[in-house]
Design a protein around this motif. Structure first.
Motif, PDB file in Angstrom:
ATOM      1  N   PHE A  21      -1.013  -0.957 -13.063  1.00 52.28           N
ATOM      2  CA  PHE A  21      -0.405  -1.502 -13.800  1.00 52.28           C
ATOM      3  C   PHE A  21       1.301  -1.890 -12.882  1.00 52.28           C
ATOM      4  O   PHE A  21       1.409  -2.811 -12.339  1.00 52.28           O
ATOM      5  CB  PHE A  21       0.249  -1.949 -14.666  1.00 52.28           C
ATOM      6  N   PHE A  22       1.712  -0.516 -12.511  1.00 59.95           N
ATOM      7  CA  PHE A  22       2.766  -0.566 -12.422  1.00 59.95           C
ATOM      8  C   PHE A  22       2.615  -0.460 -10.481  1.00 59.95           C
ATOM      9  O   PHE A  22       3.818  -0.762 -10.132  1.00 59.95           O
ATOM     10  CB  PHE A  22       3.226   0.990 -12.538  1.00 59.95           C
ATOM     11  N   ASN A  23       1.778   0.007 -10.092  1.00 58.15           N
ATOM     12  CA  ASN A  23       1.239   0.003  -8.460  1.00 58.15           C
ATOM     13  C   ASN A  23       1.536  -1.525  -8.783  1.00 58.15           C
ATOM     14  O   ASN A  23       1.635  -2.008  -6.964  1.00 58.15           O
ATOM     15  CB  ASN A  23       0.792   0.838  -8.232  1.00 58.15           C
ATOM     16  N   ALA A  24       1.089  -2.250  -9.108  1.00 56.10           N
ATOM     17  CA  ALA A  24       0.536  -3.719  -8.739  1.00 56.10           C
ATOM     18  C   ALA A  24       2.483  -4.078  -8.527  1.00 56.10           C
ATOM     19  O   ALA A  24       2.718  -5.227  -8.173  1.00 56.10           O
ATOM     20  CB  ALA A  24      -0.037  -4.397 -10.147  1.00 56.10           C
ATOM     21  N   VAL A  25       2.613  -3.804  -9.860  1.00 55.96           N
ATOM     22  CA  VAL A  25       4.322  -4.181  -9.086  1.00 55.96           C
ATOM     23  C   VAL A  25       4.976  -3.885  -8.375  1.00 55.96           C
ATOM     24  O   VAL A  25       5.502  -4.632  -7.482  1.00 55.96           O
ATOM     25  CB  VAL A  25       4.994  -4.090 -11.000  1.00 55.96           C
ATOM     26  N   GLY A  26       4.916  -2.841  -8.076  1.00 55.07           N
ATOM     27  CA  GLY A  26       5.233  -1.748  -7.186  1.00 55.07           C
ATOM     28  C   GLY A  26       4.323  -2.354  -5.613  1.00 55.07           C
ATOM     29  O   GLY A  26       5.715  -3.413  -4.458  1.00 55.07           O
ATOM     30  N   LEU A  27       3.670  -3.198  -5.202  1.00 59.49           N
ATOM     31  CA  LEU A  27       2.864  -3.789  -4.331  1.00 59.49           C
ATOM     32  C   LEU A  27       3.751  -5.043  -4.288  1.00 59.49           C
ATOM     33  O   LEU A  27       3.721  -5.735  -2.963  1.00 59.49           O
ATOM     34  CB  LEU A  27       0.966  -4.099  -4.507  1.00 59.49           C
ATOM     35  N   GLY A  28       4.063  -5.635  -5.550  1.00 52.00           N
ATOM     36  CA  GLY A  28       4.489  -6.824  -5.674  1.00 52.00           C
ATOM     37  C   GLY A  28       6.382  -7.192  -4.691  1.00 52.00           C
ATOM     38  O   GLY A  28       6.277  -8.026  -4.424  1.00 52.00           O
ATOM     39  N   ILE A  29       6.572  -5.310  -5.525  1.00 46.99           N
ATOM     40  CA  ILE A  29       8.156  -5.579  -4.950  1.00 46.99           C
ATOM     41  C   ILE A  29       7.825  -5.055  -3.036  1.00 46.99           C
ATOM     42  O   ILE A  29       8.482  -6.187  -2.389  1.00 46.99           O
ATOM     43  CB  ILE A  29       8.674  -4.873  -5.013  1.00 46.99           C
ATOM     44  N   ALA A  30       6.833  -5.001  -2.690  1.00 45.61           N
ATOM     45  CA  ALA A  30       6.763  -4.435  -1.091  1.00 45.61           C
ATOM     46  C   ALA A  30       5.659  -5.606  -0.228  1.00 45.61           C
ATOM     47  O   ALA A  30       6.299  -6.388   0.544  1.00 45.61           O
ATOM     48  CB  ALA A  30       5.686  -3.215  -0.736  1.00 45.61           C
ATOM     49  N   VAL A  31       5.304  -6.521  -0.943  1.00 45.51           N
ATOM     50  CA  VAL A  31       4.021  -7.810   0.169  1.00 45.51           C
ATOM     51  C   VAL A  31       5.887  -9.077  -0.838  1.00 45.51           C
ATOM     52  O   VAL A  31       5.446  -9.991   0.258  1.00 45.51           O
ATOM     53  CB  VAL A  31       3.897  -8.085  -1.303  1.00 45.51           C
ATOM     54  N   GLY A  32       6.434  -8.749  -1.764  1.00 48.01           N
ATOM     55  CA  GLY A  32       7.642  -9.456  -1.879  1.00 48.01           C
ATOM     56  C   GLY A  32       8.476  -9.651  -1.082  1.00 48.01           C
ATOM     57  O   GLY A  32       9.218 -10.695   0.056  1.00 48.01           O
ATOM     58  N   CYS A  33       9.127  -8.386  -0.350  1.00 49.91           N
ATOM     59  CA  CYS A  33       9.663  -8.807   0.715  1.00 49.91           C
ATOM     60  C   CYS A  33       9.183  -8.926   2.616  1.00 49.91           C
ATOM     61  O   CYS A  33       9.434  -9.499   3.141  1.00 49.91           O
ATOM     62  CB  CYS A  33      10.209  -6.845   0.881  1.00 49.91           C
ATOM     63  N   LEU A  34       8.234  -8.555   2.380  1.00 52.14           N
ATOM     64  CA  LEU A  34       7.021  -8.698   3.258  1.00 52.14           C
ATOM     65  C   LEU A  34       6.927 -10.303   3.936  1.00 52.14           C
ATOM     66  O   LEU A  34       7.277 -11.767   4.327  1.00 52.14           O
ATOM     67  CB  LEU A  34       5.642  -7.890   3.927  1.00 52.14           C
ATOM     68  N   ALA A  35       6.779 -10.852   2.951  1.00 55.72           N
ATOM     69  CA  ALA A  35       6.155 -12.321   2.085  1.00 55.72           C
ATOM     70  C   ALA A  35       7.936 -13.124   2.948  1.00 55.72           C
ATOM     71  O   ALA A  35       7.874 -13.766   3.419  1.00 55.72           O
ATOM     72  CB  ALA A  35       6.004 -12.824   1.370  1.00 55.72           C
ATOM     73  N   ILE A  36       8.709 -12.629   2.246  1.00 55.32           N
ATOM     74  CA  ILE A  36      10.567 -13.015   2.221  1.00 55.32           C
ATOM     75  C   ILE A  36      10.833 -12.879   4.401  1.00 55.32           C
ATOM     76  O   ILE A  36      11.125 -13.846   4.992  1.00 55.32           O
ATOM     77  CB  ILE A  36      10.958 -12.352   2.132  1.00 55.32           C
ATOM     78  N   SER A  37      10.622 -12.043   4.563  1.00 56.30           N
ATOM     79  CA  SER A  37      11.032 -11.567   6.409  1.00 56.30           C
ATOM     80  C   SER A  37      10.139 -12.527   6.998  1.00 56.30           C
ATOM     81  O   SER A  37      10.457 -13.241   7.306  1.00 56.30           O
ATOM     82  CB  SER A  37      10.681 -10.345   6.344  1.00 56.30           C
ATOM     83  N   ARG A  38       8.464 -12.169   7.003  1.00 56.28           N
ATOM     84  CA  ARG A  38       7.333 -13.055   7.514  1.00 56.28           C
ATOM     85  C   ARG A  38       8.065 -14.393   7.226  1.00 56.28           C
ATOM     86  O   ARG A  38       7.608 -15.623   8.335  1.00 56.28           O
ATOM     87  CB  ARG A  38       6.177 -12.951   7.276  1.00 56.28           C
TER      88      ARG A  38
END
Length: 178
Positions: free
Chosen positions: A100-117
């Protein structure tokens, strides 16, 4: 002559010792967490770049796949090395909370990637829709923020201490004062 022996001056051993006594266990856990995280990071980084450049997988999908695999490696390393000294009362609970907490961490990383890209990339595609920008957004910014969150959440909620220390009961002297 003051009677002191010539030689190098010593730093305050009392202060250093006090800091190590107080935070040594945290430094030890953090170094193990960083080692496990470094291995998981290398797996995540290599797999993400392999999937996007060699296999042609879309960036957000590739990041999701690489993070899930790296998180599995991190769970094993953290459970059986970083926090092996902590209580193991319910492995299913640990596993579920970890992911669950990895999913939140994944969301943080994917969110940063999505905002950038997709966010900044729609404004400056030549800058933000490049492999370098994807790696910086995902692995420097996203993984950095996600790692801070993961360390805190694993330590606080997943691999918990064996028990809460007992606080001594205070006895009030009713005959004194009032």
């Amino acid at each position: 002559m003051t009677g002191e022996q010539p030689g190098p001056r010593q730093t305050r051993p009392g202060l250093v010792r006090a800091l190590l006594d107080r935070f040594g266990h945290l430094i030890h856990e953090l170094s193990k967490f960083a080692t496990v995280g470094g291995i998981a990071f290398l797996i995540d980084f290599a797999l993400f770049n392999y999937l996007t450049t060699v296999r042609g997988v879309e960036q957000v999908t590739a990041k999701t796949i690489s993070t899930v695999i790296a998180a599995t490696v991190a769970f094993v390393g953290n459970r059986f090395w970083t926090w092996r000294h902590r209580q193991r009362n319910n492995p299913a609970r640990e596993y579920a909370l970890f992911f669950f907490f990895n999913a939140v961490g994944l969301g943080i990383a994917v969110g940063c990637l999505a905002i950038s890209r997709y966010g900044l990339g729609s404004i400056w595609p030549a800058v933000f829709q490049t492999p370098l920008a994807d790696n910086i957004a995902s692995f420097v910014v996203g993984t950095g923020l996600g790692t801070l969150f993961r360390f805190w959440s694993y330590r606080r909620f997943v691999f918990i201490e064996a028990g809460t220390p007992i606080v001594p009961q205070v006895k009030h002297d009713r005959d004194h004062g009032a």
